[in-house]
Motif scaffolding. Sequence first.
Motif, PDB file in Angstrom:
ATOM      1  N   LEU A 244       0.816  -1.213   0.000  1.00 16.74           N
ATOM      2  CA  LEU A 244       0.000   0.000   0.000  1.00 16.74           C
ATOM      3  C   LEU A 244       0.851   1.264   0.000  1.00 16.74           C
ATOM      4  CD1 LEU A 244      -2.706  -1.181   2.524  1.00 16.74           C
ATOM      5  CD2 LEU A 244      -2.823  -1.216   0.049  1.00 16.74           C
ATOM      6  N   GLY A 245       2.159   1.082   0.281  1.00 18.30           N
ATOM      7  CA  GLY A 245       3.061   2.226   0.238  1.00 18.30           C
ATOM      8  C   GLY A 245       2.867   3.208   1.380  1.00 18.30           C
ATOM      9  N   ARG A 246       2.291   2.712   2.475  1.00 12.15           N
ATOM     10  CA  ARG A 246       2.123   3.610   3.629  1.00 12.15           C
ATOM     11  C   ARG A 246       2.760   2.977   4.845  1.00 12.15           C
ATOM     12  NH1 ARG A 246      -3.958   5.778   3.789  1.00 12.15           N
ATOM     13  NH2 ARG A 246      -3.083   7.035   5.441  1.00 12.15           N
ATOM     14  N   PRO A 247       3.621   3.741   5.570  1.00 10.94           N
ATOM     15  CA  PRO A 247       4.301   3.146   6.727  1.00 10.94           C
ATOM     16  C   PRO A 247       3.319   2.872   7.866  1.00 10.94           C
ATOM     17  CG  PRO A 247       4.807   5.476   6.565  1.00 10.94           C
ATOM     18  CD  PRO A 247       4.032   5.132   5.343  1.00 10.94           C
ATOM     19  N   ARG A 248       3.751   1.949   8.699  1.00  9.90           N
ATOM     20  CA  ARG A 248       2.911   1.474   9.790  1.00  9.90           C
ATOM     21  C   ARG A 248       2.401   2.595  10.694  1.00  9.90           C
ATOM     22  NH1 ARG A 248       4.806  -3.941  12.413  1.00  9.90           N
ATOM     23  NH2 ARG A 248       5.560  -3.916  10.307  1.00  9.90           N
ATOM     24  N   HIS A 249       3.330   3.507  11.065  1.00 13.89           N
ATOM     25  CA  HIS A 249       2.928   4.528  12.044  1.00 13.89           C
ATOM     26  C   HIS A 249       1.833   5.436  11.508  1.00 13.89           C
ATOM     27  CE1 HIS A 249       5.124   7.800  10.023  1.00 13.89           C
ATOM     28  NE2 HIS A 249       6.000   6.853   9.710  1.00 13.89           N
ATOM     29  N   GLU A 250       1.706   5.495  10.185  1.00 13.50           N
ATOM     30  CA  GLU A 250       0.672   6.357   9.601  1.00 13.50           C
ATOM     31  C   GLU A 250      -0.723   5.746   9.674  1.00 13.50           C
ATOM     32  OE1 GLU A 250       1.011   7.649   5.570  1.00 13.50           O
ATOM     33  OE2 GLU A 250       2.912   8.676   5.977  1.00 13.50           O
ATOM     34  N   VAL A 251      -0.755   4.421   9.764  1.00 11.94           N
ATOM     35  CA  VAL A 251      -2.071   3.786   9.618  1.00 11.94           C
ATOM     36  C   VAL A 251      -2.606   3.174  10.903  1.00 11.94           C
ATOM     37  CG1 VAL A 251      -1.658   3.276   7.219  1.00 11.94           C
ATOM     38  CG2 VAL A 251      -1.107   1.583   8.915  1.00 11.94           C
ATOM     39  N   MET A 252      -1.703   2.904  11.861  1.00 10.87           N
ATOM     40  CA  MET A 252      -2.169   2.251  13.085  1.00 10.87           C
ATOM     41  C   MET A 252      -3.240   3.115  13.736  1.00 10.87           C
ATOM     42  SD  MET A 252      -0.822  -0.641  13.373  1.00 10.87           S
ATOM     43  CE  MET A 252      -0.195  -1.489  14.780  1.00 10.87           C
ATOM     44  N   GLY A 253      -4.358   2.502  14.046  1.00 10.10           N
ATOM     45  CA  GLY A 253      -5.438   3.220  14.710  1.00 10.10           C
ATOM     46  C   GLY A 253      -6.389   3.905  13.743  1.00 10.10           C
ATOM     47  N   HIS A 254      -5.988   4.009  12.472  1.00 12.84           N
ATOM     48  CA  HIS A 254      -6.901   4.598  11.493  1.00 12.84           C
ATOM     49  C   HIS A 254      -7.893   3.551  11.026  1.00 12.84           C
ATOM     50  CE1 HIS A 254      -3.920   7.723  11.561  1.00 12.84           C
ATOM     51  NE2 HIS A 254      -4.728   8.502  10.864  1.00 12.84           N
ATOM     52  N   LEU A 255      -8.990   4.019  10.460  1.00 12.51           N
ATOM     53  CA  LEU A 255     -10.004   3.078   9.994  1.00 12.51           C
ATOM     54  C   LEU A 255      -9.580   2.444   8.677  1.00 12.51           C
ATOM     55  CD1 LEU A 255     -13.271   4.990  10.872  1.00 12.51           C
ATOM     56  CD2 LEU A 255     -12.293   3.016  12.029  1.00 12.51           C
ATOM     57  N   LEU A 256      -9.883   1.177   8.531  1.00 13.26           N
ATOM     58  CA  LEU A 256      -9.467   0.430   7.337  1.00 13.26           C
ATOM     59  C   LEU A 256      -9.956   1.047   6.027  1.00 13.26           C
ATOM     60  CD1 LEU A 256      -8.021  -2.199   6.330  1.00 13.26           C
ATOM     61  CD2 LEU A 256     -10.286  -3.177   6.229  1.00 13.26           C
ATOM     62  N   PRO A 257     -11.235   1.452   5.925  1.00 13.70           N
ATOM     63  CA  PRO A 257     -11.693   1.992   4.648  1.00 13.70           C
ATOM     64  C   PRO A 257     -10.835   3.164   4.161  1.00 13.70           C
ATOM     65  CG  PRO A 257     -13.564   1.538   6.029  1.00 13.70           C
ATOM     66  CD  PRO A 257     -12.342   1.341   6.882  1.00 13.70           C
ATOM     67  N   GLU A 258     -10.291   3.984   5.104  1.00 12.49           N
ATOM     68  CA  GLU A 258      -9.436   5.103   4.703  1.00 12.49           C
ATOM     69  C   GLU A 258      -8.202   4.595   3.973  1.00 12.49           C
ATOM     70  OE1 GLU A 258      -8.333   7.379   8.113  1.00 12.49           O
ATOM     71  OE2 GLU A 258     -10.390   7.480   8.825  1.00 12.49           O
TER      72      GLU A 258
END
Lengths: 577, 158
Positions: A244-258
């Motif tokens: 997905l080209g996005r690092p872990r710290h950017e996505v943890m805790g964010h909603l999956l659909p985003e």
Amino acid sequence: MTFLQQVARGRDPYAVAERQVGIAGVFLIAYLLFLVPGIRAGAIWPVVVAAALVVAATVAALTVHWPQVPTRWHMLIPLTDLVAAGLLRIDTGAASSPFSALMILAVLSLGIERGRFPVVLAAIGSFVISLVPLLPDLASVTAGVWLRTFFTPLVLACAALTVNELSRRLRRRYERVAQLRAQQEVLLSQAQDHALEAAAASSLLRESAEQLSTVIDSVTEQSIIGTDTVGAVDVYNTGAERMLGRPRHEVMGHLLPELLAGSPLAAAADDGFAELVREIRSGTPQIRDLSLTRADGGGLDVRISATARRDAAGDLEGYLFVLTDMTAEREAARLKDEFTGLISHELRTPLSSILGYLELIADDEENPLSAEQMGYLATVERNAQRLLRLVGDLLFTAQVEAGKFSLDRRPVDLRQIVTSTGESLRPTAAAAGVTLSVFLPDGEIPVDGDPVRLGQACDNLVSNAVKFTKPGGRVAISAGIDDSGDEPVARLSVSDTGVGIPVEEMENLFSRFFRASTATANAVPGVGLGLTITKAIATAHGGTIRVASTPGEGTTFSLALPLRSDAQDRRRLATAS
Amino acid sequence: MTAQDTGTAGTNTATGTGPGTGATDGSVWTAVIADDDPAIAYLMEVAVRKAGGTVLAVTHDGTSALERIRAERPDLALLDVSMPGMTGLQICRAVCGTGGAPADPHRPDILLLSASVQPEAVQVGLDAGAHSYIAKPFSPRALAQRLAEVAGARRSAP
């Protein structure tokens, strides 16, 4: 063995020696009394013997390793002291002797020993000692002296008993303390064991958690994304970072659909997620194909497999999504389709000219051909048509394989399909010397199907039957509504009296390009696509195809198709009333 | 040769904006033909003539086909789908206004002919605004019948 434990067992290594040293000291002081004017012994030997006994007892007390000696023998030391005290009394005034008090020490020492027997010995011993000095002249003993002779041992025995009891209690207390201490030690060691086990378990747990995360992160070709029940990401592996080209710290805790930008899921946001997980929640894993947009803007085709995460008790913890990059596969499938399309197109184009110009020649009224030439032309045309059908079949099987085969469904009466097949193939059958008969019911056989495809299936079955039947044989086509099963179905059967199919070849019958040995042996033309196509058509209509064959006698292919739903309802009503 | 060998894979019922002005005679209809294979183009010509039409132009590439359609204003255009220059689909979109630009004021009924017969391909053709999508190989005789029908319907349309 600890000191306390030795005490508890009555094997105090020092008690005997300590007491004896004390008693010996008192004896020494007693002997100093002889220095006092007026105190002297009648005879010297008892004094010397007493001293010798005390010295012997003291030496024994100090040298013997008492813990190894049975406790009963410990009594010898204070008993010796008692005898020594008795000897000292004999010629120093007997009952009135200043050394009488020494007996107390010996008796008390004796009383300390284990059990009641030392007390009895103390009583008897002190009585004997009190009595012995009186023996030479019993007649002159006064009442007071007699009284003292009995009374003193009694008092001493009481003292011994008291000491005995006290020491017994003390010993018991020591024993109890030792027991408690032992229990405490057991508990302590158990506690230590538990602590060790707990430490081991927690390190194991840590290790397994580490192992799990290592394993998840080692998956670099698939994205593994875990969410809680509302869709917030709590697991995100290296594969997901890459894909997905996005690092872990950017996505943890964010909603999956985003995260699934560019997909219908992201567009529908919460609703999309709710819709996706609704099925999973009920226990059905979901597999979806989505197109996503990577963080860098690139496109990505993924297959997403979604499953529920449950804890040990089976309660829903969240969801797990495994994304596989299908971009390359889809590209390959697209190229394959393109290739098939191209081949089909390139083969059809020259065939268009061949067939078109054949028709022009045949239709040319100004230059009519001879009957013979028309015959040649018919052969050319037949073969060109065969080539065209083959191209069509190849394209069709490629479509079936790619899952792109679509039906143009409409209400169809199966009788019409059978009739038109019968009409179109009757000349072929006649030419082959095969009798073709058609059996149809009076009533409609309503199905919901693609008439072109059903006609193709029926043609395939009938032309196969004709091809595999020798001149003089028969082919029968029949259709009707079959009520024998759970649900009534539309059934189409094609029977022949042909060569039959060997049993071992039955399972390969519907495979692409499979040709039965009877086909090659009898030089029956074909490439082995007809039954593959027929089965694909049956399956696409929700139907099934069965075959029964006896080599040398004939074969029956039977196609079962679902009845049109409205017709089915009508039938049900009719049978109900 | 049987009629079912050729066929009309799909049909749009939309008709053009009116009778062509390229016709020299009110009773005769006109057509422009385009196919990169001259042999096939000739078969189309034969079919048009058989159906009573006049062939205004035969081209072998898409760009000149569009030019001729705009210049000659035929009643019908018989276009091969895959051609150099412009594909039949592109011409169709340009003429029918399905590609974004406005439709030509004079718009022929377009018959697309192609060897690609998958239902999706047919749908793409009809969506581009073609009147009919005809599968190759076609029977010239059956094509002539079809052309006569289409031209007849166009003539009788208001």
